[in-house]
Design a protein around this motif. Structure first.
Motif, short mmCIF file in Angstrom:
data_model
loop_
_atom_site.label_atom_id
_atom_site.label_comp_id
_atom_site.label_asym_id
_atom_site.label_seq_id
_atom_site.Cartn_x
_atom_site.Cartn_y
_atom_site.Cartn_z
N MET A 281 -110.29 -34.96 -7.47
CA MET A 281 -109.88 -36.07 -6.53
C MET A 281 -108.40 -35.85 -6.22
O MET A 281 -108.02 -36.22 -5.20
CB MET A 281 -110.23 -37.26 -6.96
CG MET A 281 -111.82 -37.47 -7.29
SD MET A 281 -112.50 -39.12 -7.31
CE MET A 281 -111.70 -39.54 -8.92
N GLY A 282 -107.64 -35.75 -7.50
CA GLY A 282 -106.12 -35.53 -6.96
C GLY A 282 -105.75 -34.59 -6.10
O GLY A 282 -104.83 -34.78 -5.46
N LEU B 67 -105.01 -43.64 2.34
CA LEU B 67 -104.81 -42.52 1.18
C LEU B 67 -104.54 -43.33 -0.11
O LEU B 67 -104.87 -42.80 -0.97
CB LEU B 67 -103.62 -41.79 1.70
CG LEU B 67 -103.80 -40.76 2.70
CD1 LEU B 67 -102.45 -39.84 2.97
CD2 LEU B 67 -105.00 -39.83 1.82
N ILE C 36 -107.70 -33.34 -3.77
CA ILE C 36 -107.92 -33.62 -2.54
C ILE C 36 -106.80 -34.66 -1.96
O ILE C 36 -106.35 -34.33 -0.73
CB ILE C 36 -109.56 -34.32 -2.42
CG1 ILE C 36 -110.46 -33.62 -2.83
CG2 ILE C 36 -109.68 -35.02 -1.18
CD1 ILE C 36 -111.67 -34.20 -2.92
N PHE C 37 -106.21 -35.37 -2.60
CA PHE C 37 -105.31 -36.49 -2.18
C PHE C 37 -104.20 -35.67 -1.87
O PHE C 37 -103.55 -35.90 -0.83
CB PHE C 37 -104.84 -37.15 -3.34
CG PHE C 37 -103.88 -38.51 -3.23
CD1 PHE C 37 -104.12 -39.63 -2.38
CD2 PHE C 37 -102.63 -38.12 -3.62
CE1 PHE C 37 -103.19 -40.38 -2.18
CE2 PHE C 37 -101.67 -38.96 -3.34
CZ PHE C 37 -101.79 -40.23 -2.74
N ILE D 4 -111.70 -41.22 2.22
CA ILE D 4 -111.30 -40.12 3.35
C ILE D 4 -111.75 -40.23 4.66
O ILE D 4 -110.86 -39.98 5.45
CB ILE D 4 -112.11 -38.75 2.47
CG1 ILE D 4 -111.40 -38.70 1.06
CG2 ILE D 4 -111.78 -37.51 3.22
CD1 ILE D 4 -112.20 -37.28 0.38
N VAL E 230 -107.83 -43.71 -1.93
CA VAL E 230 -108.00 -42.44 -2.43
C VAL E 230 -107.31 -42.41 -3.75
O VAL E 230 -107.92 -42.04 -4.94
CB VAL E 230 -107.42 -41.35 -1.65
CG1 VAL E 230 -107.85 -39.84 -2.73
CG2 VAL E 230 -108.07 -41.16 -0.10
N PHE E 231 -106.21 -42.73 -3.92
CA PHE E 231 -105.31 -42.80 -5.26
C PHE E 231 -106.25 -43.70 -5.97
O PHE E 231 -106.48 -43.80 -7.04
CB PHE E 231 -103.95 -43.43 -4.88
CG PHE E 231 -103.18 -43.69 -5.98
CD1 PHE E 231 -102.64 -42.72 -6.86
CD2 PHE E 231 -103.06 -45.26 -6.35
CE1 PHE E 231 -102.06 -42.91 -7.88
CE2 PHE E 231 -102.37 -45.29 -7.50
CZ PHE E 231 -101.67 -44.21 -8.53
N SER F 249 -109.35 -44.59 -6.12
CA SER F 249 -110.63 -43.95 -6.62
C SER F 249 -110.35 -43.12 -7.84
O SER F 249 -111.11 -42.92 -8.56
CB SER F 249 -111.27 -43.29 -5.53
OG SER F 249 -110.71 -42.38 -4.97
N ILE F 250 -109.19 -42.55 -7.90
CA ILE F 250 -108.89 -41.63 -8.99
C ILE F 250 -108.54 -42.49 -10.03
O ILE F 250 -109.03 -42.39 -11.28
CB ILE F 250 -107.56 -41.06 -8.63
CG1 ILE F 250 -107.64 -39.76 -7.38
CG2 ILE F 250 -107.21 -40.04 -9.89
CD1 ILE F 250 -106.53 -39.18 -6.88
N LEU G 30 -114.53 -42.76 -2.71
CA LEU G 30 -113.79 -41.63 -2.36
C LEU G 30 -114.26 -41.24 -0.83
O LEU G 30 -113.12 -41.24 -0.13
CB LEU G 30 -113.85 -40.60 -3.25
CG LEU G 30 -113.02 -39.23 -3.18
CD1 LEU G 30 -111.43 -39.69 -3.14
CD2 LEU G 30 -113.26 -38.20 -3.91
#
Lengths: 228, 131
Positions: B109-110, A174, B112-113, A162, A177-178, A180-181, A158
């Motif tokens: 985390m969502g 980005l 933050i996204f 970022i 980031v998705f 990593s979720i 994450l």
């Protein structure tokens, strides 16, 4: 076969294998300890174990070795593997439902830190498979073959996602980031392999977008100069 | 704490990079010097990306000018401590397991996204940037 110790209402018992653990119908606030945990953990904070308890008959899924962390500890994990061999005779008879071992094994006491719990002076390589050997082997860091614990989850990347998105002006990351979720959600569903895949994808995505940025940057900077 | 040779090597490399980074951004003003990279997204699309203004914001922060940094890129000012927290959380993962556990909740985390995406859209709509 992984062995588990539990502590319910201050009553400590074990070792149990996964099947026995299922039959015990544990609550979320039962403390559990097994080879690889630093200290007692509440069952509810071990989603991986909860997932295993919910799917009867399936062997525990061991996540693929974590690329980053495990490199440093390889020598130690060899040691532990040797200890594991010594325990073999004891570990292989968990079919007998209870039969508490003559000598009660000593996982870390509830408030104790792991260091305090290490029994000093007991020889490590006891060949007879005394139950003492199990918690003692576990008191050393045993990351490689331990059951999937929370801290075995593949890295989420994450921070890097970022950083590339915000600091490097690459909003495409980005997507990382998705990803990593996705790592976390898959992990908590017990899909260790999927989590690892998403983790790898995220890492490669970040690397690729940084390289793309370095390649595209001069092009974008110089092409307008040609036309001006 | 036992540190492997690899860990020490990485620590040294990262420390050197961070020091160089800070020195460069402290000494030179990205709004005046020409050699700082320009945002690809801005040049390709004409829209501000979530990170536009970061270099000037970092320069301002290093000079203690929070107001200017906030004008250049407000999210960077907010995001730096967050990224630091996550970085420490990742490094201390084996020791502060509960801390790491909370940092990596999917809903967190969502959030933050969503915040980054929202910032990206809103700053273009409302013009929250310094040209």
């Amino acid at each position: 076969m992984e062995q588990y110790w539990i502590n319910r209402n201050g009553q400590q018992s074990g070792p149990f294998d996964l099947e026995q653990l299922r039959q015990l119908q544990l609550d979320g606030d039962t403390y559990v300890w097994y080879n690889g945990l630093e200290d007692w953990e509440k069952l509810e904070s071990l989603p991986q174990l909860v997932a295993q308890l919910q799917q009867p008959g399936e062997p525990p899924t061991v996540p693929p070795a974590q690329a980053d962390d495990n490199v440093d500890v390889t020598p130690e994990s060899h040691d532990v593997a040797m200890n594991e061999e010594n325990e073999e005779p004891e570990v292989s008879v968990p079919d007998v439902p209870t039969a508490p071992p003559a000598e009660v094994p000593a996982p870390p006491a509830i408030p104790a830190t792991p260091q305090q719990a290490v029994p000093v002076g007991i020889p490590v390589g006891i060949p007879t498979g005394m139950p003492v050997a199990a918690p003692q082997a576990a008191a050393q860091p045993a990351p490689a073959q331990a059951a999937p614990a929370e801290d075995k989850c593949p890295p989420t990347n994450l921070v890097w996602a970022i950083i590339t998105a915000v600091l490097c002006c690459l909003p495409l990351s980005l997507v990382a980031v998705f990803m990593s979720i996705k790592v976390k959600t898959c992990w908590e569903k017990g899909e260790a392999e999927q989590a690892q895949k998403w983790s790898d994808r995220g890492a490669w995505f970040i690397i690729a977008s940084i390289i793309a940025g370095i390649v595209v940057q001069p092009i974008v900077t110089f092409i307008p100069l040609l036309f001006s | 704490m036992k540190l492997s040779r690899r860990a020490i090597g990485w620590t040294v490399i990262i420390t050197i990079l961070v020091v160089v980074f800070i020195l460069v951004y402290f000494t030179f003003d990205p709004s005046k010097s020409g050699f700082f990279p320009k945002c690809i997204t801005l040049q390709l699309t004409g829209y501000r990306c979530p990170g536009c203004g970061s270099q000037r914001a970092i320069h301002s922060l290093l000079h203690g000018d929070f107001a200017a940094a906030w004008r250049y890129n407000a999210m960077l000012v907010v995001a730096l401590p967050v990224m630091l927290t996550y970085g420490v959380g990742d490094m201390m993962r084996a020791r502060w397991r509960r801390f790491h556990y909370w940092l990596t909740r999917p809903w967190l985390m969502g959030t933050i996204f969503m915040l980054i995406v929202a910032w990206w859209v809103l700053r273009n709509v409302y013009g929250w940037y310094v040209p």
